[in-house]
Design a protein around this motif. Sequence first.
Motif, mmCIF file in Angstrom:
data_model
loop_
_atom_site.group_PDB
_atom_site.id
_atom_site.type_symbol
_atom_site.label_atom_id
_atom_site.label_comp_id
_atom_site.label_asym_id
_atom_site.label_seq_id
_atom_site.Cartn_x
_atom_site.Cartn_y
_atom_site.Cartn_z
ATOM 1 N N LEU A 111 0.816 -1.215 0.000
ATOM 2 C CA LEU A 111 0.000 0.000 0.000
ATOM 3 C C LEU A 111 0.851 1.267 0.000
ATOM 4 C CD1 LEU A 111 -2.718 -1.146 2.534
ATOM 5 C CD2 LEU A 111 -3.113 -0.551 0.137
ATOM 6 N N THR A 112 2.089 1.159 0.487
ATOM 7 C CA THR A 112 2.963 2.336 0.577
ATOM 8 C C THR A 112 4.049 2.373 -0.492
ATOM 9 O OG1 THR A 112 4.370 1.219 2.196
ATOM 10 C CG2 THR A 112 2.560 2.566 3.059
ATOM 11 N N SER A 113 4.070 1.405 -1.410
ATOM 12 C CA SER A 113 5.083 1.393 -2.472
ATOM 13 C C SER A 113 4.941 2.621 -3.353
ATOM 14 C CB SER A 113 4.938 0.149 -3.352
ATOM 15 O OG SER A 113 5.153 -1.021 -2.624
ATOM 16 N N CYS A 114 6.061 3.250 -3.673
ATOM 17 C CA CYS A 114 6.001 4.455 -4.503
ATOM 18 C C CYS A 114 5.558 4.141 -5.933
ATOM 19 C CB CYS A 114 7.330 5.199 -4.485
ATOM 20 S SG CYS A 114 8.729 4.250 -5.069
ATOM 21 N N ASP A 115 5.812 2.923 -6.424
ATOM 22 C CA ASP A 115 5.434 2.553 -7.786
ATOM 23 C C ASP A 115 4.152 1.733 -7.865
ATOM 24 O OD1 ASP A 115 7.353 3.868 -9.224
ATOM 25 O OD2 ASP A 115 8.686 2.155 -9.439
ATOM 26 N N LYS A 116 3.376 1.680 -6.775
ATOM 27 C CA LYS A 116 2.166 0.844 -6.809
ATOM 28 C C LYS A 116 1.195 1.300 -7.895
ATOM 29 C CE LYS A 116 -0.878 2.931 -3.385
ATOM 30 N NZ LYS A 116 -0.291 4.000 -2.640
ATOM 31 N N GLY A 117 1.155 2.597 -8.188
ATOM 32 C CA GLY A 117 0.284 3.108 -9.252
ATOM 33 C C GLY A 117 0.744 2.640 -10.617
ATOM 34 N N SER A 135 7.282 -6.541 -7.524
ATOM 35 C CA SER A 135 7.630 -5.800 -8.734
ATOM 36 C C SER A 135 9.104 -6.077 -9.013
ATOM 37 C CB SER A 135 7.374 -4.307 -8.550
ATOM 38 O OG SER A 135 8.055 -3.818 -7.409
ATOM 39 N N PHE A 136 9.496 -5.978 -10.272
ATOM 40 C CA PHE A 136 10.869 -6.281 -10.670
ATOM 41 C C PHE A 136 11.482 -5.086 -11.388
ATOM 42 C CE2 PHE A 136 8.856 -10.279 -9.964
ATOM 43 C CZ PHE A 136 9.840 -11.045 -9.362
ATOM 44 N N TYR A 137 12.717 -4.806 -11.024
ATOM 45 C CA TYR A 137 13.420 -3.635 -11.540
ATOM 46 C C TYR A 137 14.738 -4.029 -12.166
ATOM 47 C CZ TYR A 137 10.124 -0.946 -8.768
ATOM 48 O OH TYR A 137 8.971 -0.412 -8.254
ATOM 49 N N ASP A 138 15.043 -3.390 -13.279
ATOM 50 C CA ASP A 138 16.356 -3.447 -13.901
ATOM 51 C C ASP A 138 16.954 -2.078 -13.637
ATOM 52 O OD1 ASP A 138 18.618 -3.830 -15.396
ATOM 53 O OD2 ASP A 138 17.584 -4.129 -17.311
ATOM 54 N N GLY A 139 17.805 -1.992 -12.622
ATOM 55 C CA GLY A 139 18.259 -0.686 -12.148
ATOM 56 C C GLY A 139 17.071 0.033 -11.542
#
Length: 186
Positions: free
Chosen positions: A10-16, A50-54
């Motif tokens: 709920l608090t993730s910056c990229d949840k949107g 969620s998955f990030y490349d950098g």
Amino acid sequence: MELKAMPVTLTSCDKGRVKEIYMQAFAKEDRMPYWLMLIMAKMKNTDFLSFYDGNTLCGFVYMATSENLTFVMFFAVEEALRSKGYGGNILEKVLERYPKNKIVITIERCDENANNFQQRLKRKEFYLRNGYFETGYLVELGNQKQEIIIKNGAFDPKEFIRFFKKYSNGMIKPKVWSTDGFWGNA
């Protein structure tokens, strides 16, 4: 490429942004409410990653585990990043997280009469290239009939039904049958 997994909360910056990927990747009738996914992700047997490349958000996976079975309910890669190896890499991260588990995914059946047959076929080929196998079983969840594929073990329909009973406290009762005929339901 070395992807980094981050929990979606709920608090993730990229949840949107994750929600945008989710809404673009899945038809309305195939989705569960996003707010419910965020709440259920707090359960110890549910992962919403969620998955990030950098710093680049590449995609997400929403999955649940019970005993030695992990069911990937939702998985998507950012549309602009598809066909660049991110999807296969994310699937490998799932297997790294649960190396001893059977990994089960359901996909739309490759019905030649479907208006998106080529897309369905391409999706299935992607999973087969990444080590998943056809099980010869179908499942009906809600009103959606889907094919069951698996990696890291043999499919057991009884185990799959037990998974749903346990995960949903008996609320979700899928119908599972072999492509040769009806098998049973919860």
